[in-house]
Design an enzyme around this catalytic site. Structure first.
Site, PDB file in Angstrom:
ATOM      1  N   LYS A   1      24.023   8.113  30.189  1.00 14.91           N
ATOM      2  CA  LYS A   1      24.329   8.690  28.883  1.00 14.91           C
ATOM      3  C   LYS A   1      23.167   8.456  27.919  1.00 14.91           C
ATOM      4  O   LYS A   1      22.495   7.418  27.974  1.00 14.91           O
ATOM      5  CB  LYS A   1      25.606   8.052  28.296  1.00 14.91           C
ATOM      6  CG  LYS A   1      26.831   8.247  29.167  1.00 14.91           C
ATOM      7  CD  LYS A   1      28.044   7.574  28.612  1.00 14.91           C
ATOM      8  CE  LYS A   1      28.670   8.333  27.463  1.00 14.91           C
ATOM      9  NZ  LYS A   1      29.986   7.746  27.079  1.00 14.91           N
TER      10      LYS A   1
ATOM     11  N   GLU B   1      27.259   3.740  32.106  1.00 13.31           N
ATOM     12  CA  GLU B   1      28.637   3.253  32.089  1.00 13.31           C
ATOM     13  C   GLU B   1      29.298   3.554  33.430  1.00 13.31           C
ATOM     14  O   GLU B   1      28.923   4.503  34.122  1.00 13.31           O
ATOM     15  CB  GLU B   1      29.448   3.937  30.974  1.00 13.31           C
ATOM     16  CG  GLU B   1      29.075   3.475  29.589  1.00 13.31           C
ATOM     17  CD  GLU B   1      29.884   4.172  28.505  1.00 13.31           C
ATOM     18  OE1 GLU B   1      29.883   3.680  27.385  1.00 13.31           O
ATOM     19  OE2 GLU B   1      30.500   5.227  28.792  1.00 13.31           O
ATOM     20  N   LYS B   2      30.295   2.763  33.770  1.00 16.93           N
ATOM     21  CA  LYS B   2      31.102   3.031  34.951  1.00 16.93           C
ATOM     22  C   LYS B   2      31.825   4.362  34.775  1.00 16.93           C
ATOM     23  O   LYS B   2      32.373   4.642  33.701  1.00 16.93           O
ATOM     24  CB  LYS B   2      32.128   1.901  35.131  1.00 16.93           C
ATOM     25  CG  LYS B   2      33.097   2.095  36.281  1.00 16.93           C
ATOM     26  CD  LYS B   2      32.421   1.953  37.613  1.00 16.93           C
ATOM     27  CE  LYS B   2      33.420   2.129  38.761  1.00 16.93           C
ATOM     28  NZ  LYS B   2      32.689   2.280  40.050  1.00 16.93           N
TER      29      LYS B   2
ATOM     30  N   HIS C   1      40.681  11.493  28.252  1.00 15.44           N
ATOM     31  CA  HIS C   1      39.971  11.252  26.995  1.00 15.44           C
ATOM     32  C   HIS C   1      41.020  11.209  25.879  1.00 15.44           C
ATOM     33  O   HIS C   1      41.605  12.227  25.533  1.00 15.44           O
ATOM     34  CB  HIS C   1      38.971  12.393  26.753  1.00 15.44           C
ATOM     35  CG  HIS C   1      38.095  12.192  25.573  1.00 15.44           C
ATOM     36  ND1 HIS C   1      36.714  12.181  25.643  1.00 15.44           N
ATOM     37  CD2 HIS C   1      38.381  11.969  24.268  1.00 15.44           C
ATOM     38  CE1 HIS C   1      36.207  11.973  24.450  1.00 15.44           C
ATOM     39  NE2 HIS C   1      37.208  11.860  23.591  1.00 15.44           N
TER      40      HIS C   1
ATOM     41  N   GLU D   1      33.197   5.807  22.066  1.00 12.52           N
ATOM     42  CA  GLU D   1      32.325   5.943  20.908  1.00 12.52           C
ATOM     43  C   GLU D   1      33.166   6.144  19.661  1.00 12.52           C
ATOM     44  O   GLU D   1      34.376   6.390  19.738  1.00 12.52           O
ATOM     45  CB  GLU D   1      31.370   7.129  21.072  1.00 12.52           C
ATOM     46  CG  GLU D   1      32.061   8.479  21.157  1.00 12.52           C
ATOM     47  CD  GLU D   1      31.073   9.627  21.300  1.00 12.52           C
ATOM     48  OE1 GLU D   1      29.866   9.360  21.392  1.00 12.52           O
ATOM     49  OE2 GLU D   1      31.521  10.780  21.290  1.00 12.52           O
TER      50      GLU D   1
ATOM     51  N   ASN E   1      33.220   8.470  16.161  1.00 10.09           N
ATOM     52  CA  ASN E   1      32.652   9.601  15.423  1.00 10.09           C
ATOM     53  C   ASN E   1      32.882   9.376  13.942  1.00 10.09           C
ATOM     54  O   ASN E   1      34.022   9.289  13.478  1.00 10.09           O
ATOM     55  CB  ASN E   1      33.290  10.916  15.875  1.00 10.09           C
ATOM     56  CG  ASN E   1      32.909  11.261  17.297  1.00 10.09           C
ATOM     57  OD1 ASN E   1      33.740  11.543  18.135  1.00 10.09           O
ATOM     58  ND2 ASN E   1      31.618  11.225  17.604  1.00 10.09           N
TER      59      ASN E   1
ATOM     60  N   ARG F   1      32.820  11.051  11.202  1.00  6.90           N
ATOM     61  CA  ARG F   1      32.934  12.338  10.489  1.00  6.90           C
ATOM     62  C   ARG F   1      34.299  12.936  10.775  1.00  6.90           C
ATOM     63  O   ARG F   1      35.083  12.373  11.539  1.00  6.90           O
ATOM     64  CB  ARG F   1      31.849  13.284  10.995  1.00  6.90           C
ATOM     65  CG  ARG F   1      31.901  13.436  12.513  1.00  6.90           C
ATOM     66  CD  ARG F   1      30.989  14.488  13.040  1.00  6.90           C
ATOM     67  NE  ARG F   1      30.829  14.438  14.470  1.00  6.90           N
ATOM     68  CZ  ARG F   1      31.702  14.884  15.370  1.00  6.90           C
ATOM     69  NH1 ARG F   1      32.823  15.432  14.960  1.00  6.90           N
ATOM     70  NH2 ARG F   1      31.471  14.798  16.658  1.00  6.90           N
TER      71      ARG F   1
ATOM     72  N   ARG G   1      40.255  25.936  21.273  1.00  2.43           N
ATOM     73  CA  ARG G   1      38.974  26.375  20.710  1.00  2.43           C
ATOM     74  C   ARG G   1      38.627  27.746  21.278  1.00  2.43           C
ATOM     75  O   ARG G   1      38.543  27.916  22.504  1.00  2.43           O
ATOM     76  CB  ARG G   1      37.868  25.379  21.050  1.00  2.43           C
ATOM     77  CG  ARG G   1      38.129  23.988  20.507  1.00  2.43           C
ATOM     78  CD  ARG G   1      36.902  23.109  20.690  1.00  2.43           C
ATOM     79  NE  ARG G   1      37.208  21.718  20.361  1.00  2.43           N
ATOM     80  CZ  ARG G   1      36.297  20.775  20.180  1.00  2.43           C
ATOM     81  NH1 ARG G   1      35.006  21.095  20.282  1.00  2.43           N
ATOM     82  NH2 ARG G   1      36.638  19.536  19.895  1.00  2.43           N
TER      83      ARG G   1
END
Length: 445
Positions: free
Chosen positions: A158, A200-201, A208, A288, A290, A292, A338
């Site tokens: 990544k 990362e593994k 997710h 992670e 974000n 925003r 989307r």
């Protein structure tokens, strides 16, 4: 300080979305636009609009000086970055504050710490938030090969400065890692200006899951429930829902507690999202944060009844959170689809003029869009043109409404991914809520 005029440093649906809340609050708005966007709806939706450069994003929506000059020229007293472009650029946030403007987002130092994925992992480890086995910044290919042997294949390379699914690659063997390392580093350098990689593994059949959080300058932090974001193509989300259809109540509590702990650890102010990777046994790890507004924020709005843009503006003005954790509402179920201007099978962008564009309507149907009939979708920006948000008293009701809404969405002149979305709605794994991040990969195989 009260916001009276807000410059929206973005385009498309998110610019229109922010301006809608501003109109309700009596806040005047300023749009910025590139040469390619002069006739787009976000320009017409604003009280004022300022051109900021050529079509290329690097010369317009990423042109910090042009955007700040537009704010000064129009007398704006605040800047909302939306998502993408400069929304997680700490230098931009710093320069907004240096000009005595209100920045609608967290402090620049928080953006910096969470923007560097390696630093973010370290901060979360220190805060006691579960972090997936991985490495710090890798010094080169040989170090990566040694680290992968220690972690165990498969692993994911990544980009340390990455985001949006770009700069990621799953490696299932030393040969694949050896082959991928330089190309992933090159993409990281090209997209983010930083070729640093970490590892990362990789967890097969993972999901997710993310948690919406909000914090004020007085140290109060709350969560606004979790979202399931496992329907992805090329590591980019396509469908999201709130709540997750198959996270147990016990795990949901652990997840949301961890997200609040993560936000507190960095002194988070404003609206943000903590993302997690979840294994089939519901073990989960920090991915992670974000710093925003997320593309998928509407599903949280539909379930809570809370306008997250209004919450952002309140918090940016220095106000305390108006809700305690126990007062955060939760009712029904919501999904977001989307709508991309792209081939539904190859995912290649499909720019062109929208000869016909008619959005669905009805109970539980909301469309956040940034296009209109007759406008041209250009190849210069992200191909997402709209978001269909569907809610219902139950997930089953929302799914029925979604299928009907997608079938009645009329878009002609370009290809869209609506056929793909309808295929997902027919997938038993999705209907039963037992899908993972590979659901689209398996459908394309």
């Amino acid at each position: 300080m009260k916001i009276r005029k807000l410059l929206v440093a973005n385009r498309g649906e998110i610019a229109c979305r922010i301006m809608r809340t501003c109109r309700e609050l009596g806040i005047r708005t300023v749009a910025v636009y590139s040469e390619a966007d002069r006739d787009m709806p976000h320009v017409k939706a604003a009280d004022e609009a300022v051109p900021i450069g050529p079509a290329q994003a690097a010369k317009s929506y990423l042109n910090i000086e042009a955007i700040l000059d537009a704010a000064e020229k129009t007398g704006a007293d605040a800047v909302h970055p939306g998502y993408g472009f400069l929304s997680e650029n700490a230098s931009f946030a710093e320069q907004v504050l240096d000009r005595n403007l209100i920045w609608v987002g967290p402090r620049p130092d928080v953006i910096t710490r969470m923007g560097d994925k390696v630093t973010a992992r370290k901060v979360m480890e220190e805060a006691g938030v579960p972090v997936i086995p991985g490495t710090r910044a890798l010094g080169g290919r040989e170090e990566a090969l040694a680290a992968a042997e220690s972690i165990g294949y498969p692993v994911m390379l990544k980009a340390s400065a990455g985001g949006g699914g770009i700069g990621m690659h799953v490696c299932r063997s030393p040969e694949e890692l050896q082959k991928a390392f330089d190309s992933v580093a090159g993409r990281a350098k090209a997209y983010f200006g930083d070729g640093t990689l970490f590892m990362e593994k990789w967890v097969d059949r993972s999901r997710h899951i993310e948690v919406q959080v909000a914090g004020d300058v007085f140290g109060n932090v709350i969560h606004l429930h979790e979202r399931e974001c496992s329907v992805q193509r090329r590591n980019q989300k396509v469908i999201e829902e709130c709540h997750s259809p198959s996270v147990s109540s016990a795990t949901r509590k652990l997840l949301t507690d961890a997200a609040v702990r993560a936000a507190r650890a960095v002194g988070y102010t404003g609206v943000g999202t903590v993302e997690f990777l979840m294994a089939p046994d519901e073990s989960f790890w920090f991915l992670e944060m974000n710093t925003r507004l997320q593309v998928e924020h509407p599903v949280t709005e539909e379930v809570t009844g809370i306008d997250l843009v209004k919450m952002q503006l309140d918090l940016a003005e220095g106000n305390a959170l108006s809700l305690k954790q126990e007062d955060v509402p939760s009712a029904g179920h919501a999904l977001e689809f989307r709508i991309y201007a792209e081939d539904p099978d190859t995912f290649y962008p499909s720019p062109g003029t929208l000869r016909v564009y008619r959005e669905p309507s009805g109970d539980g149907i909301r469309v956040d869009s940034g296009v209109a009939e007759g406008v041209t979708v250009t190849p210069f920006y992200d191909p997402m043109i709209a978001k269909l948000i569907v809610s219902g008293s139950t997930r089953q009701e929302a799914l029925r409404r979604a299928a009907e809404a997608l079938r009645s969405f009329r878009i002609e002149g370009i290809k869209t991914n609506i056929p793909l979305l309808l295929r997902v709605l027919d997938d038993p794994a999705f209907v039963n809520g037992v899908y993972d991040t590979q659901i689209l990969t398996r459908k394309q195989a």
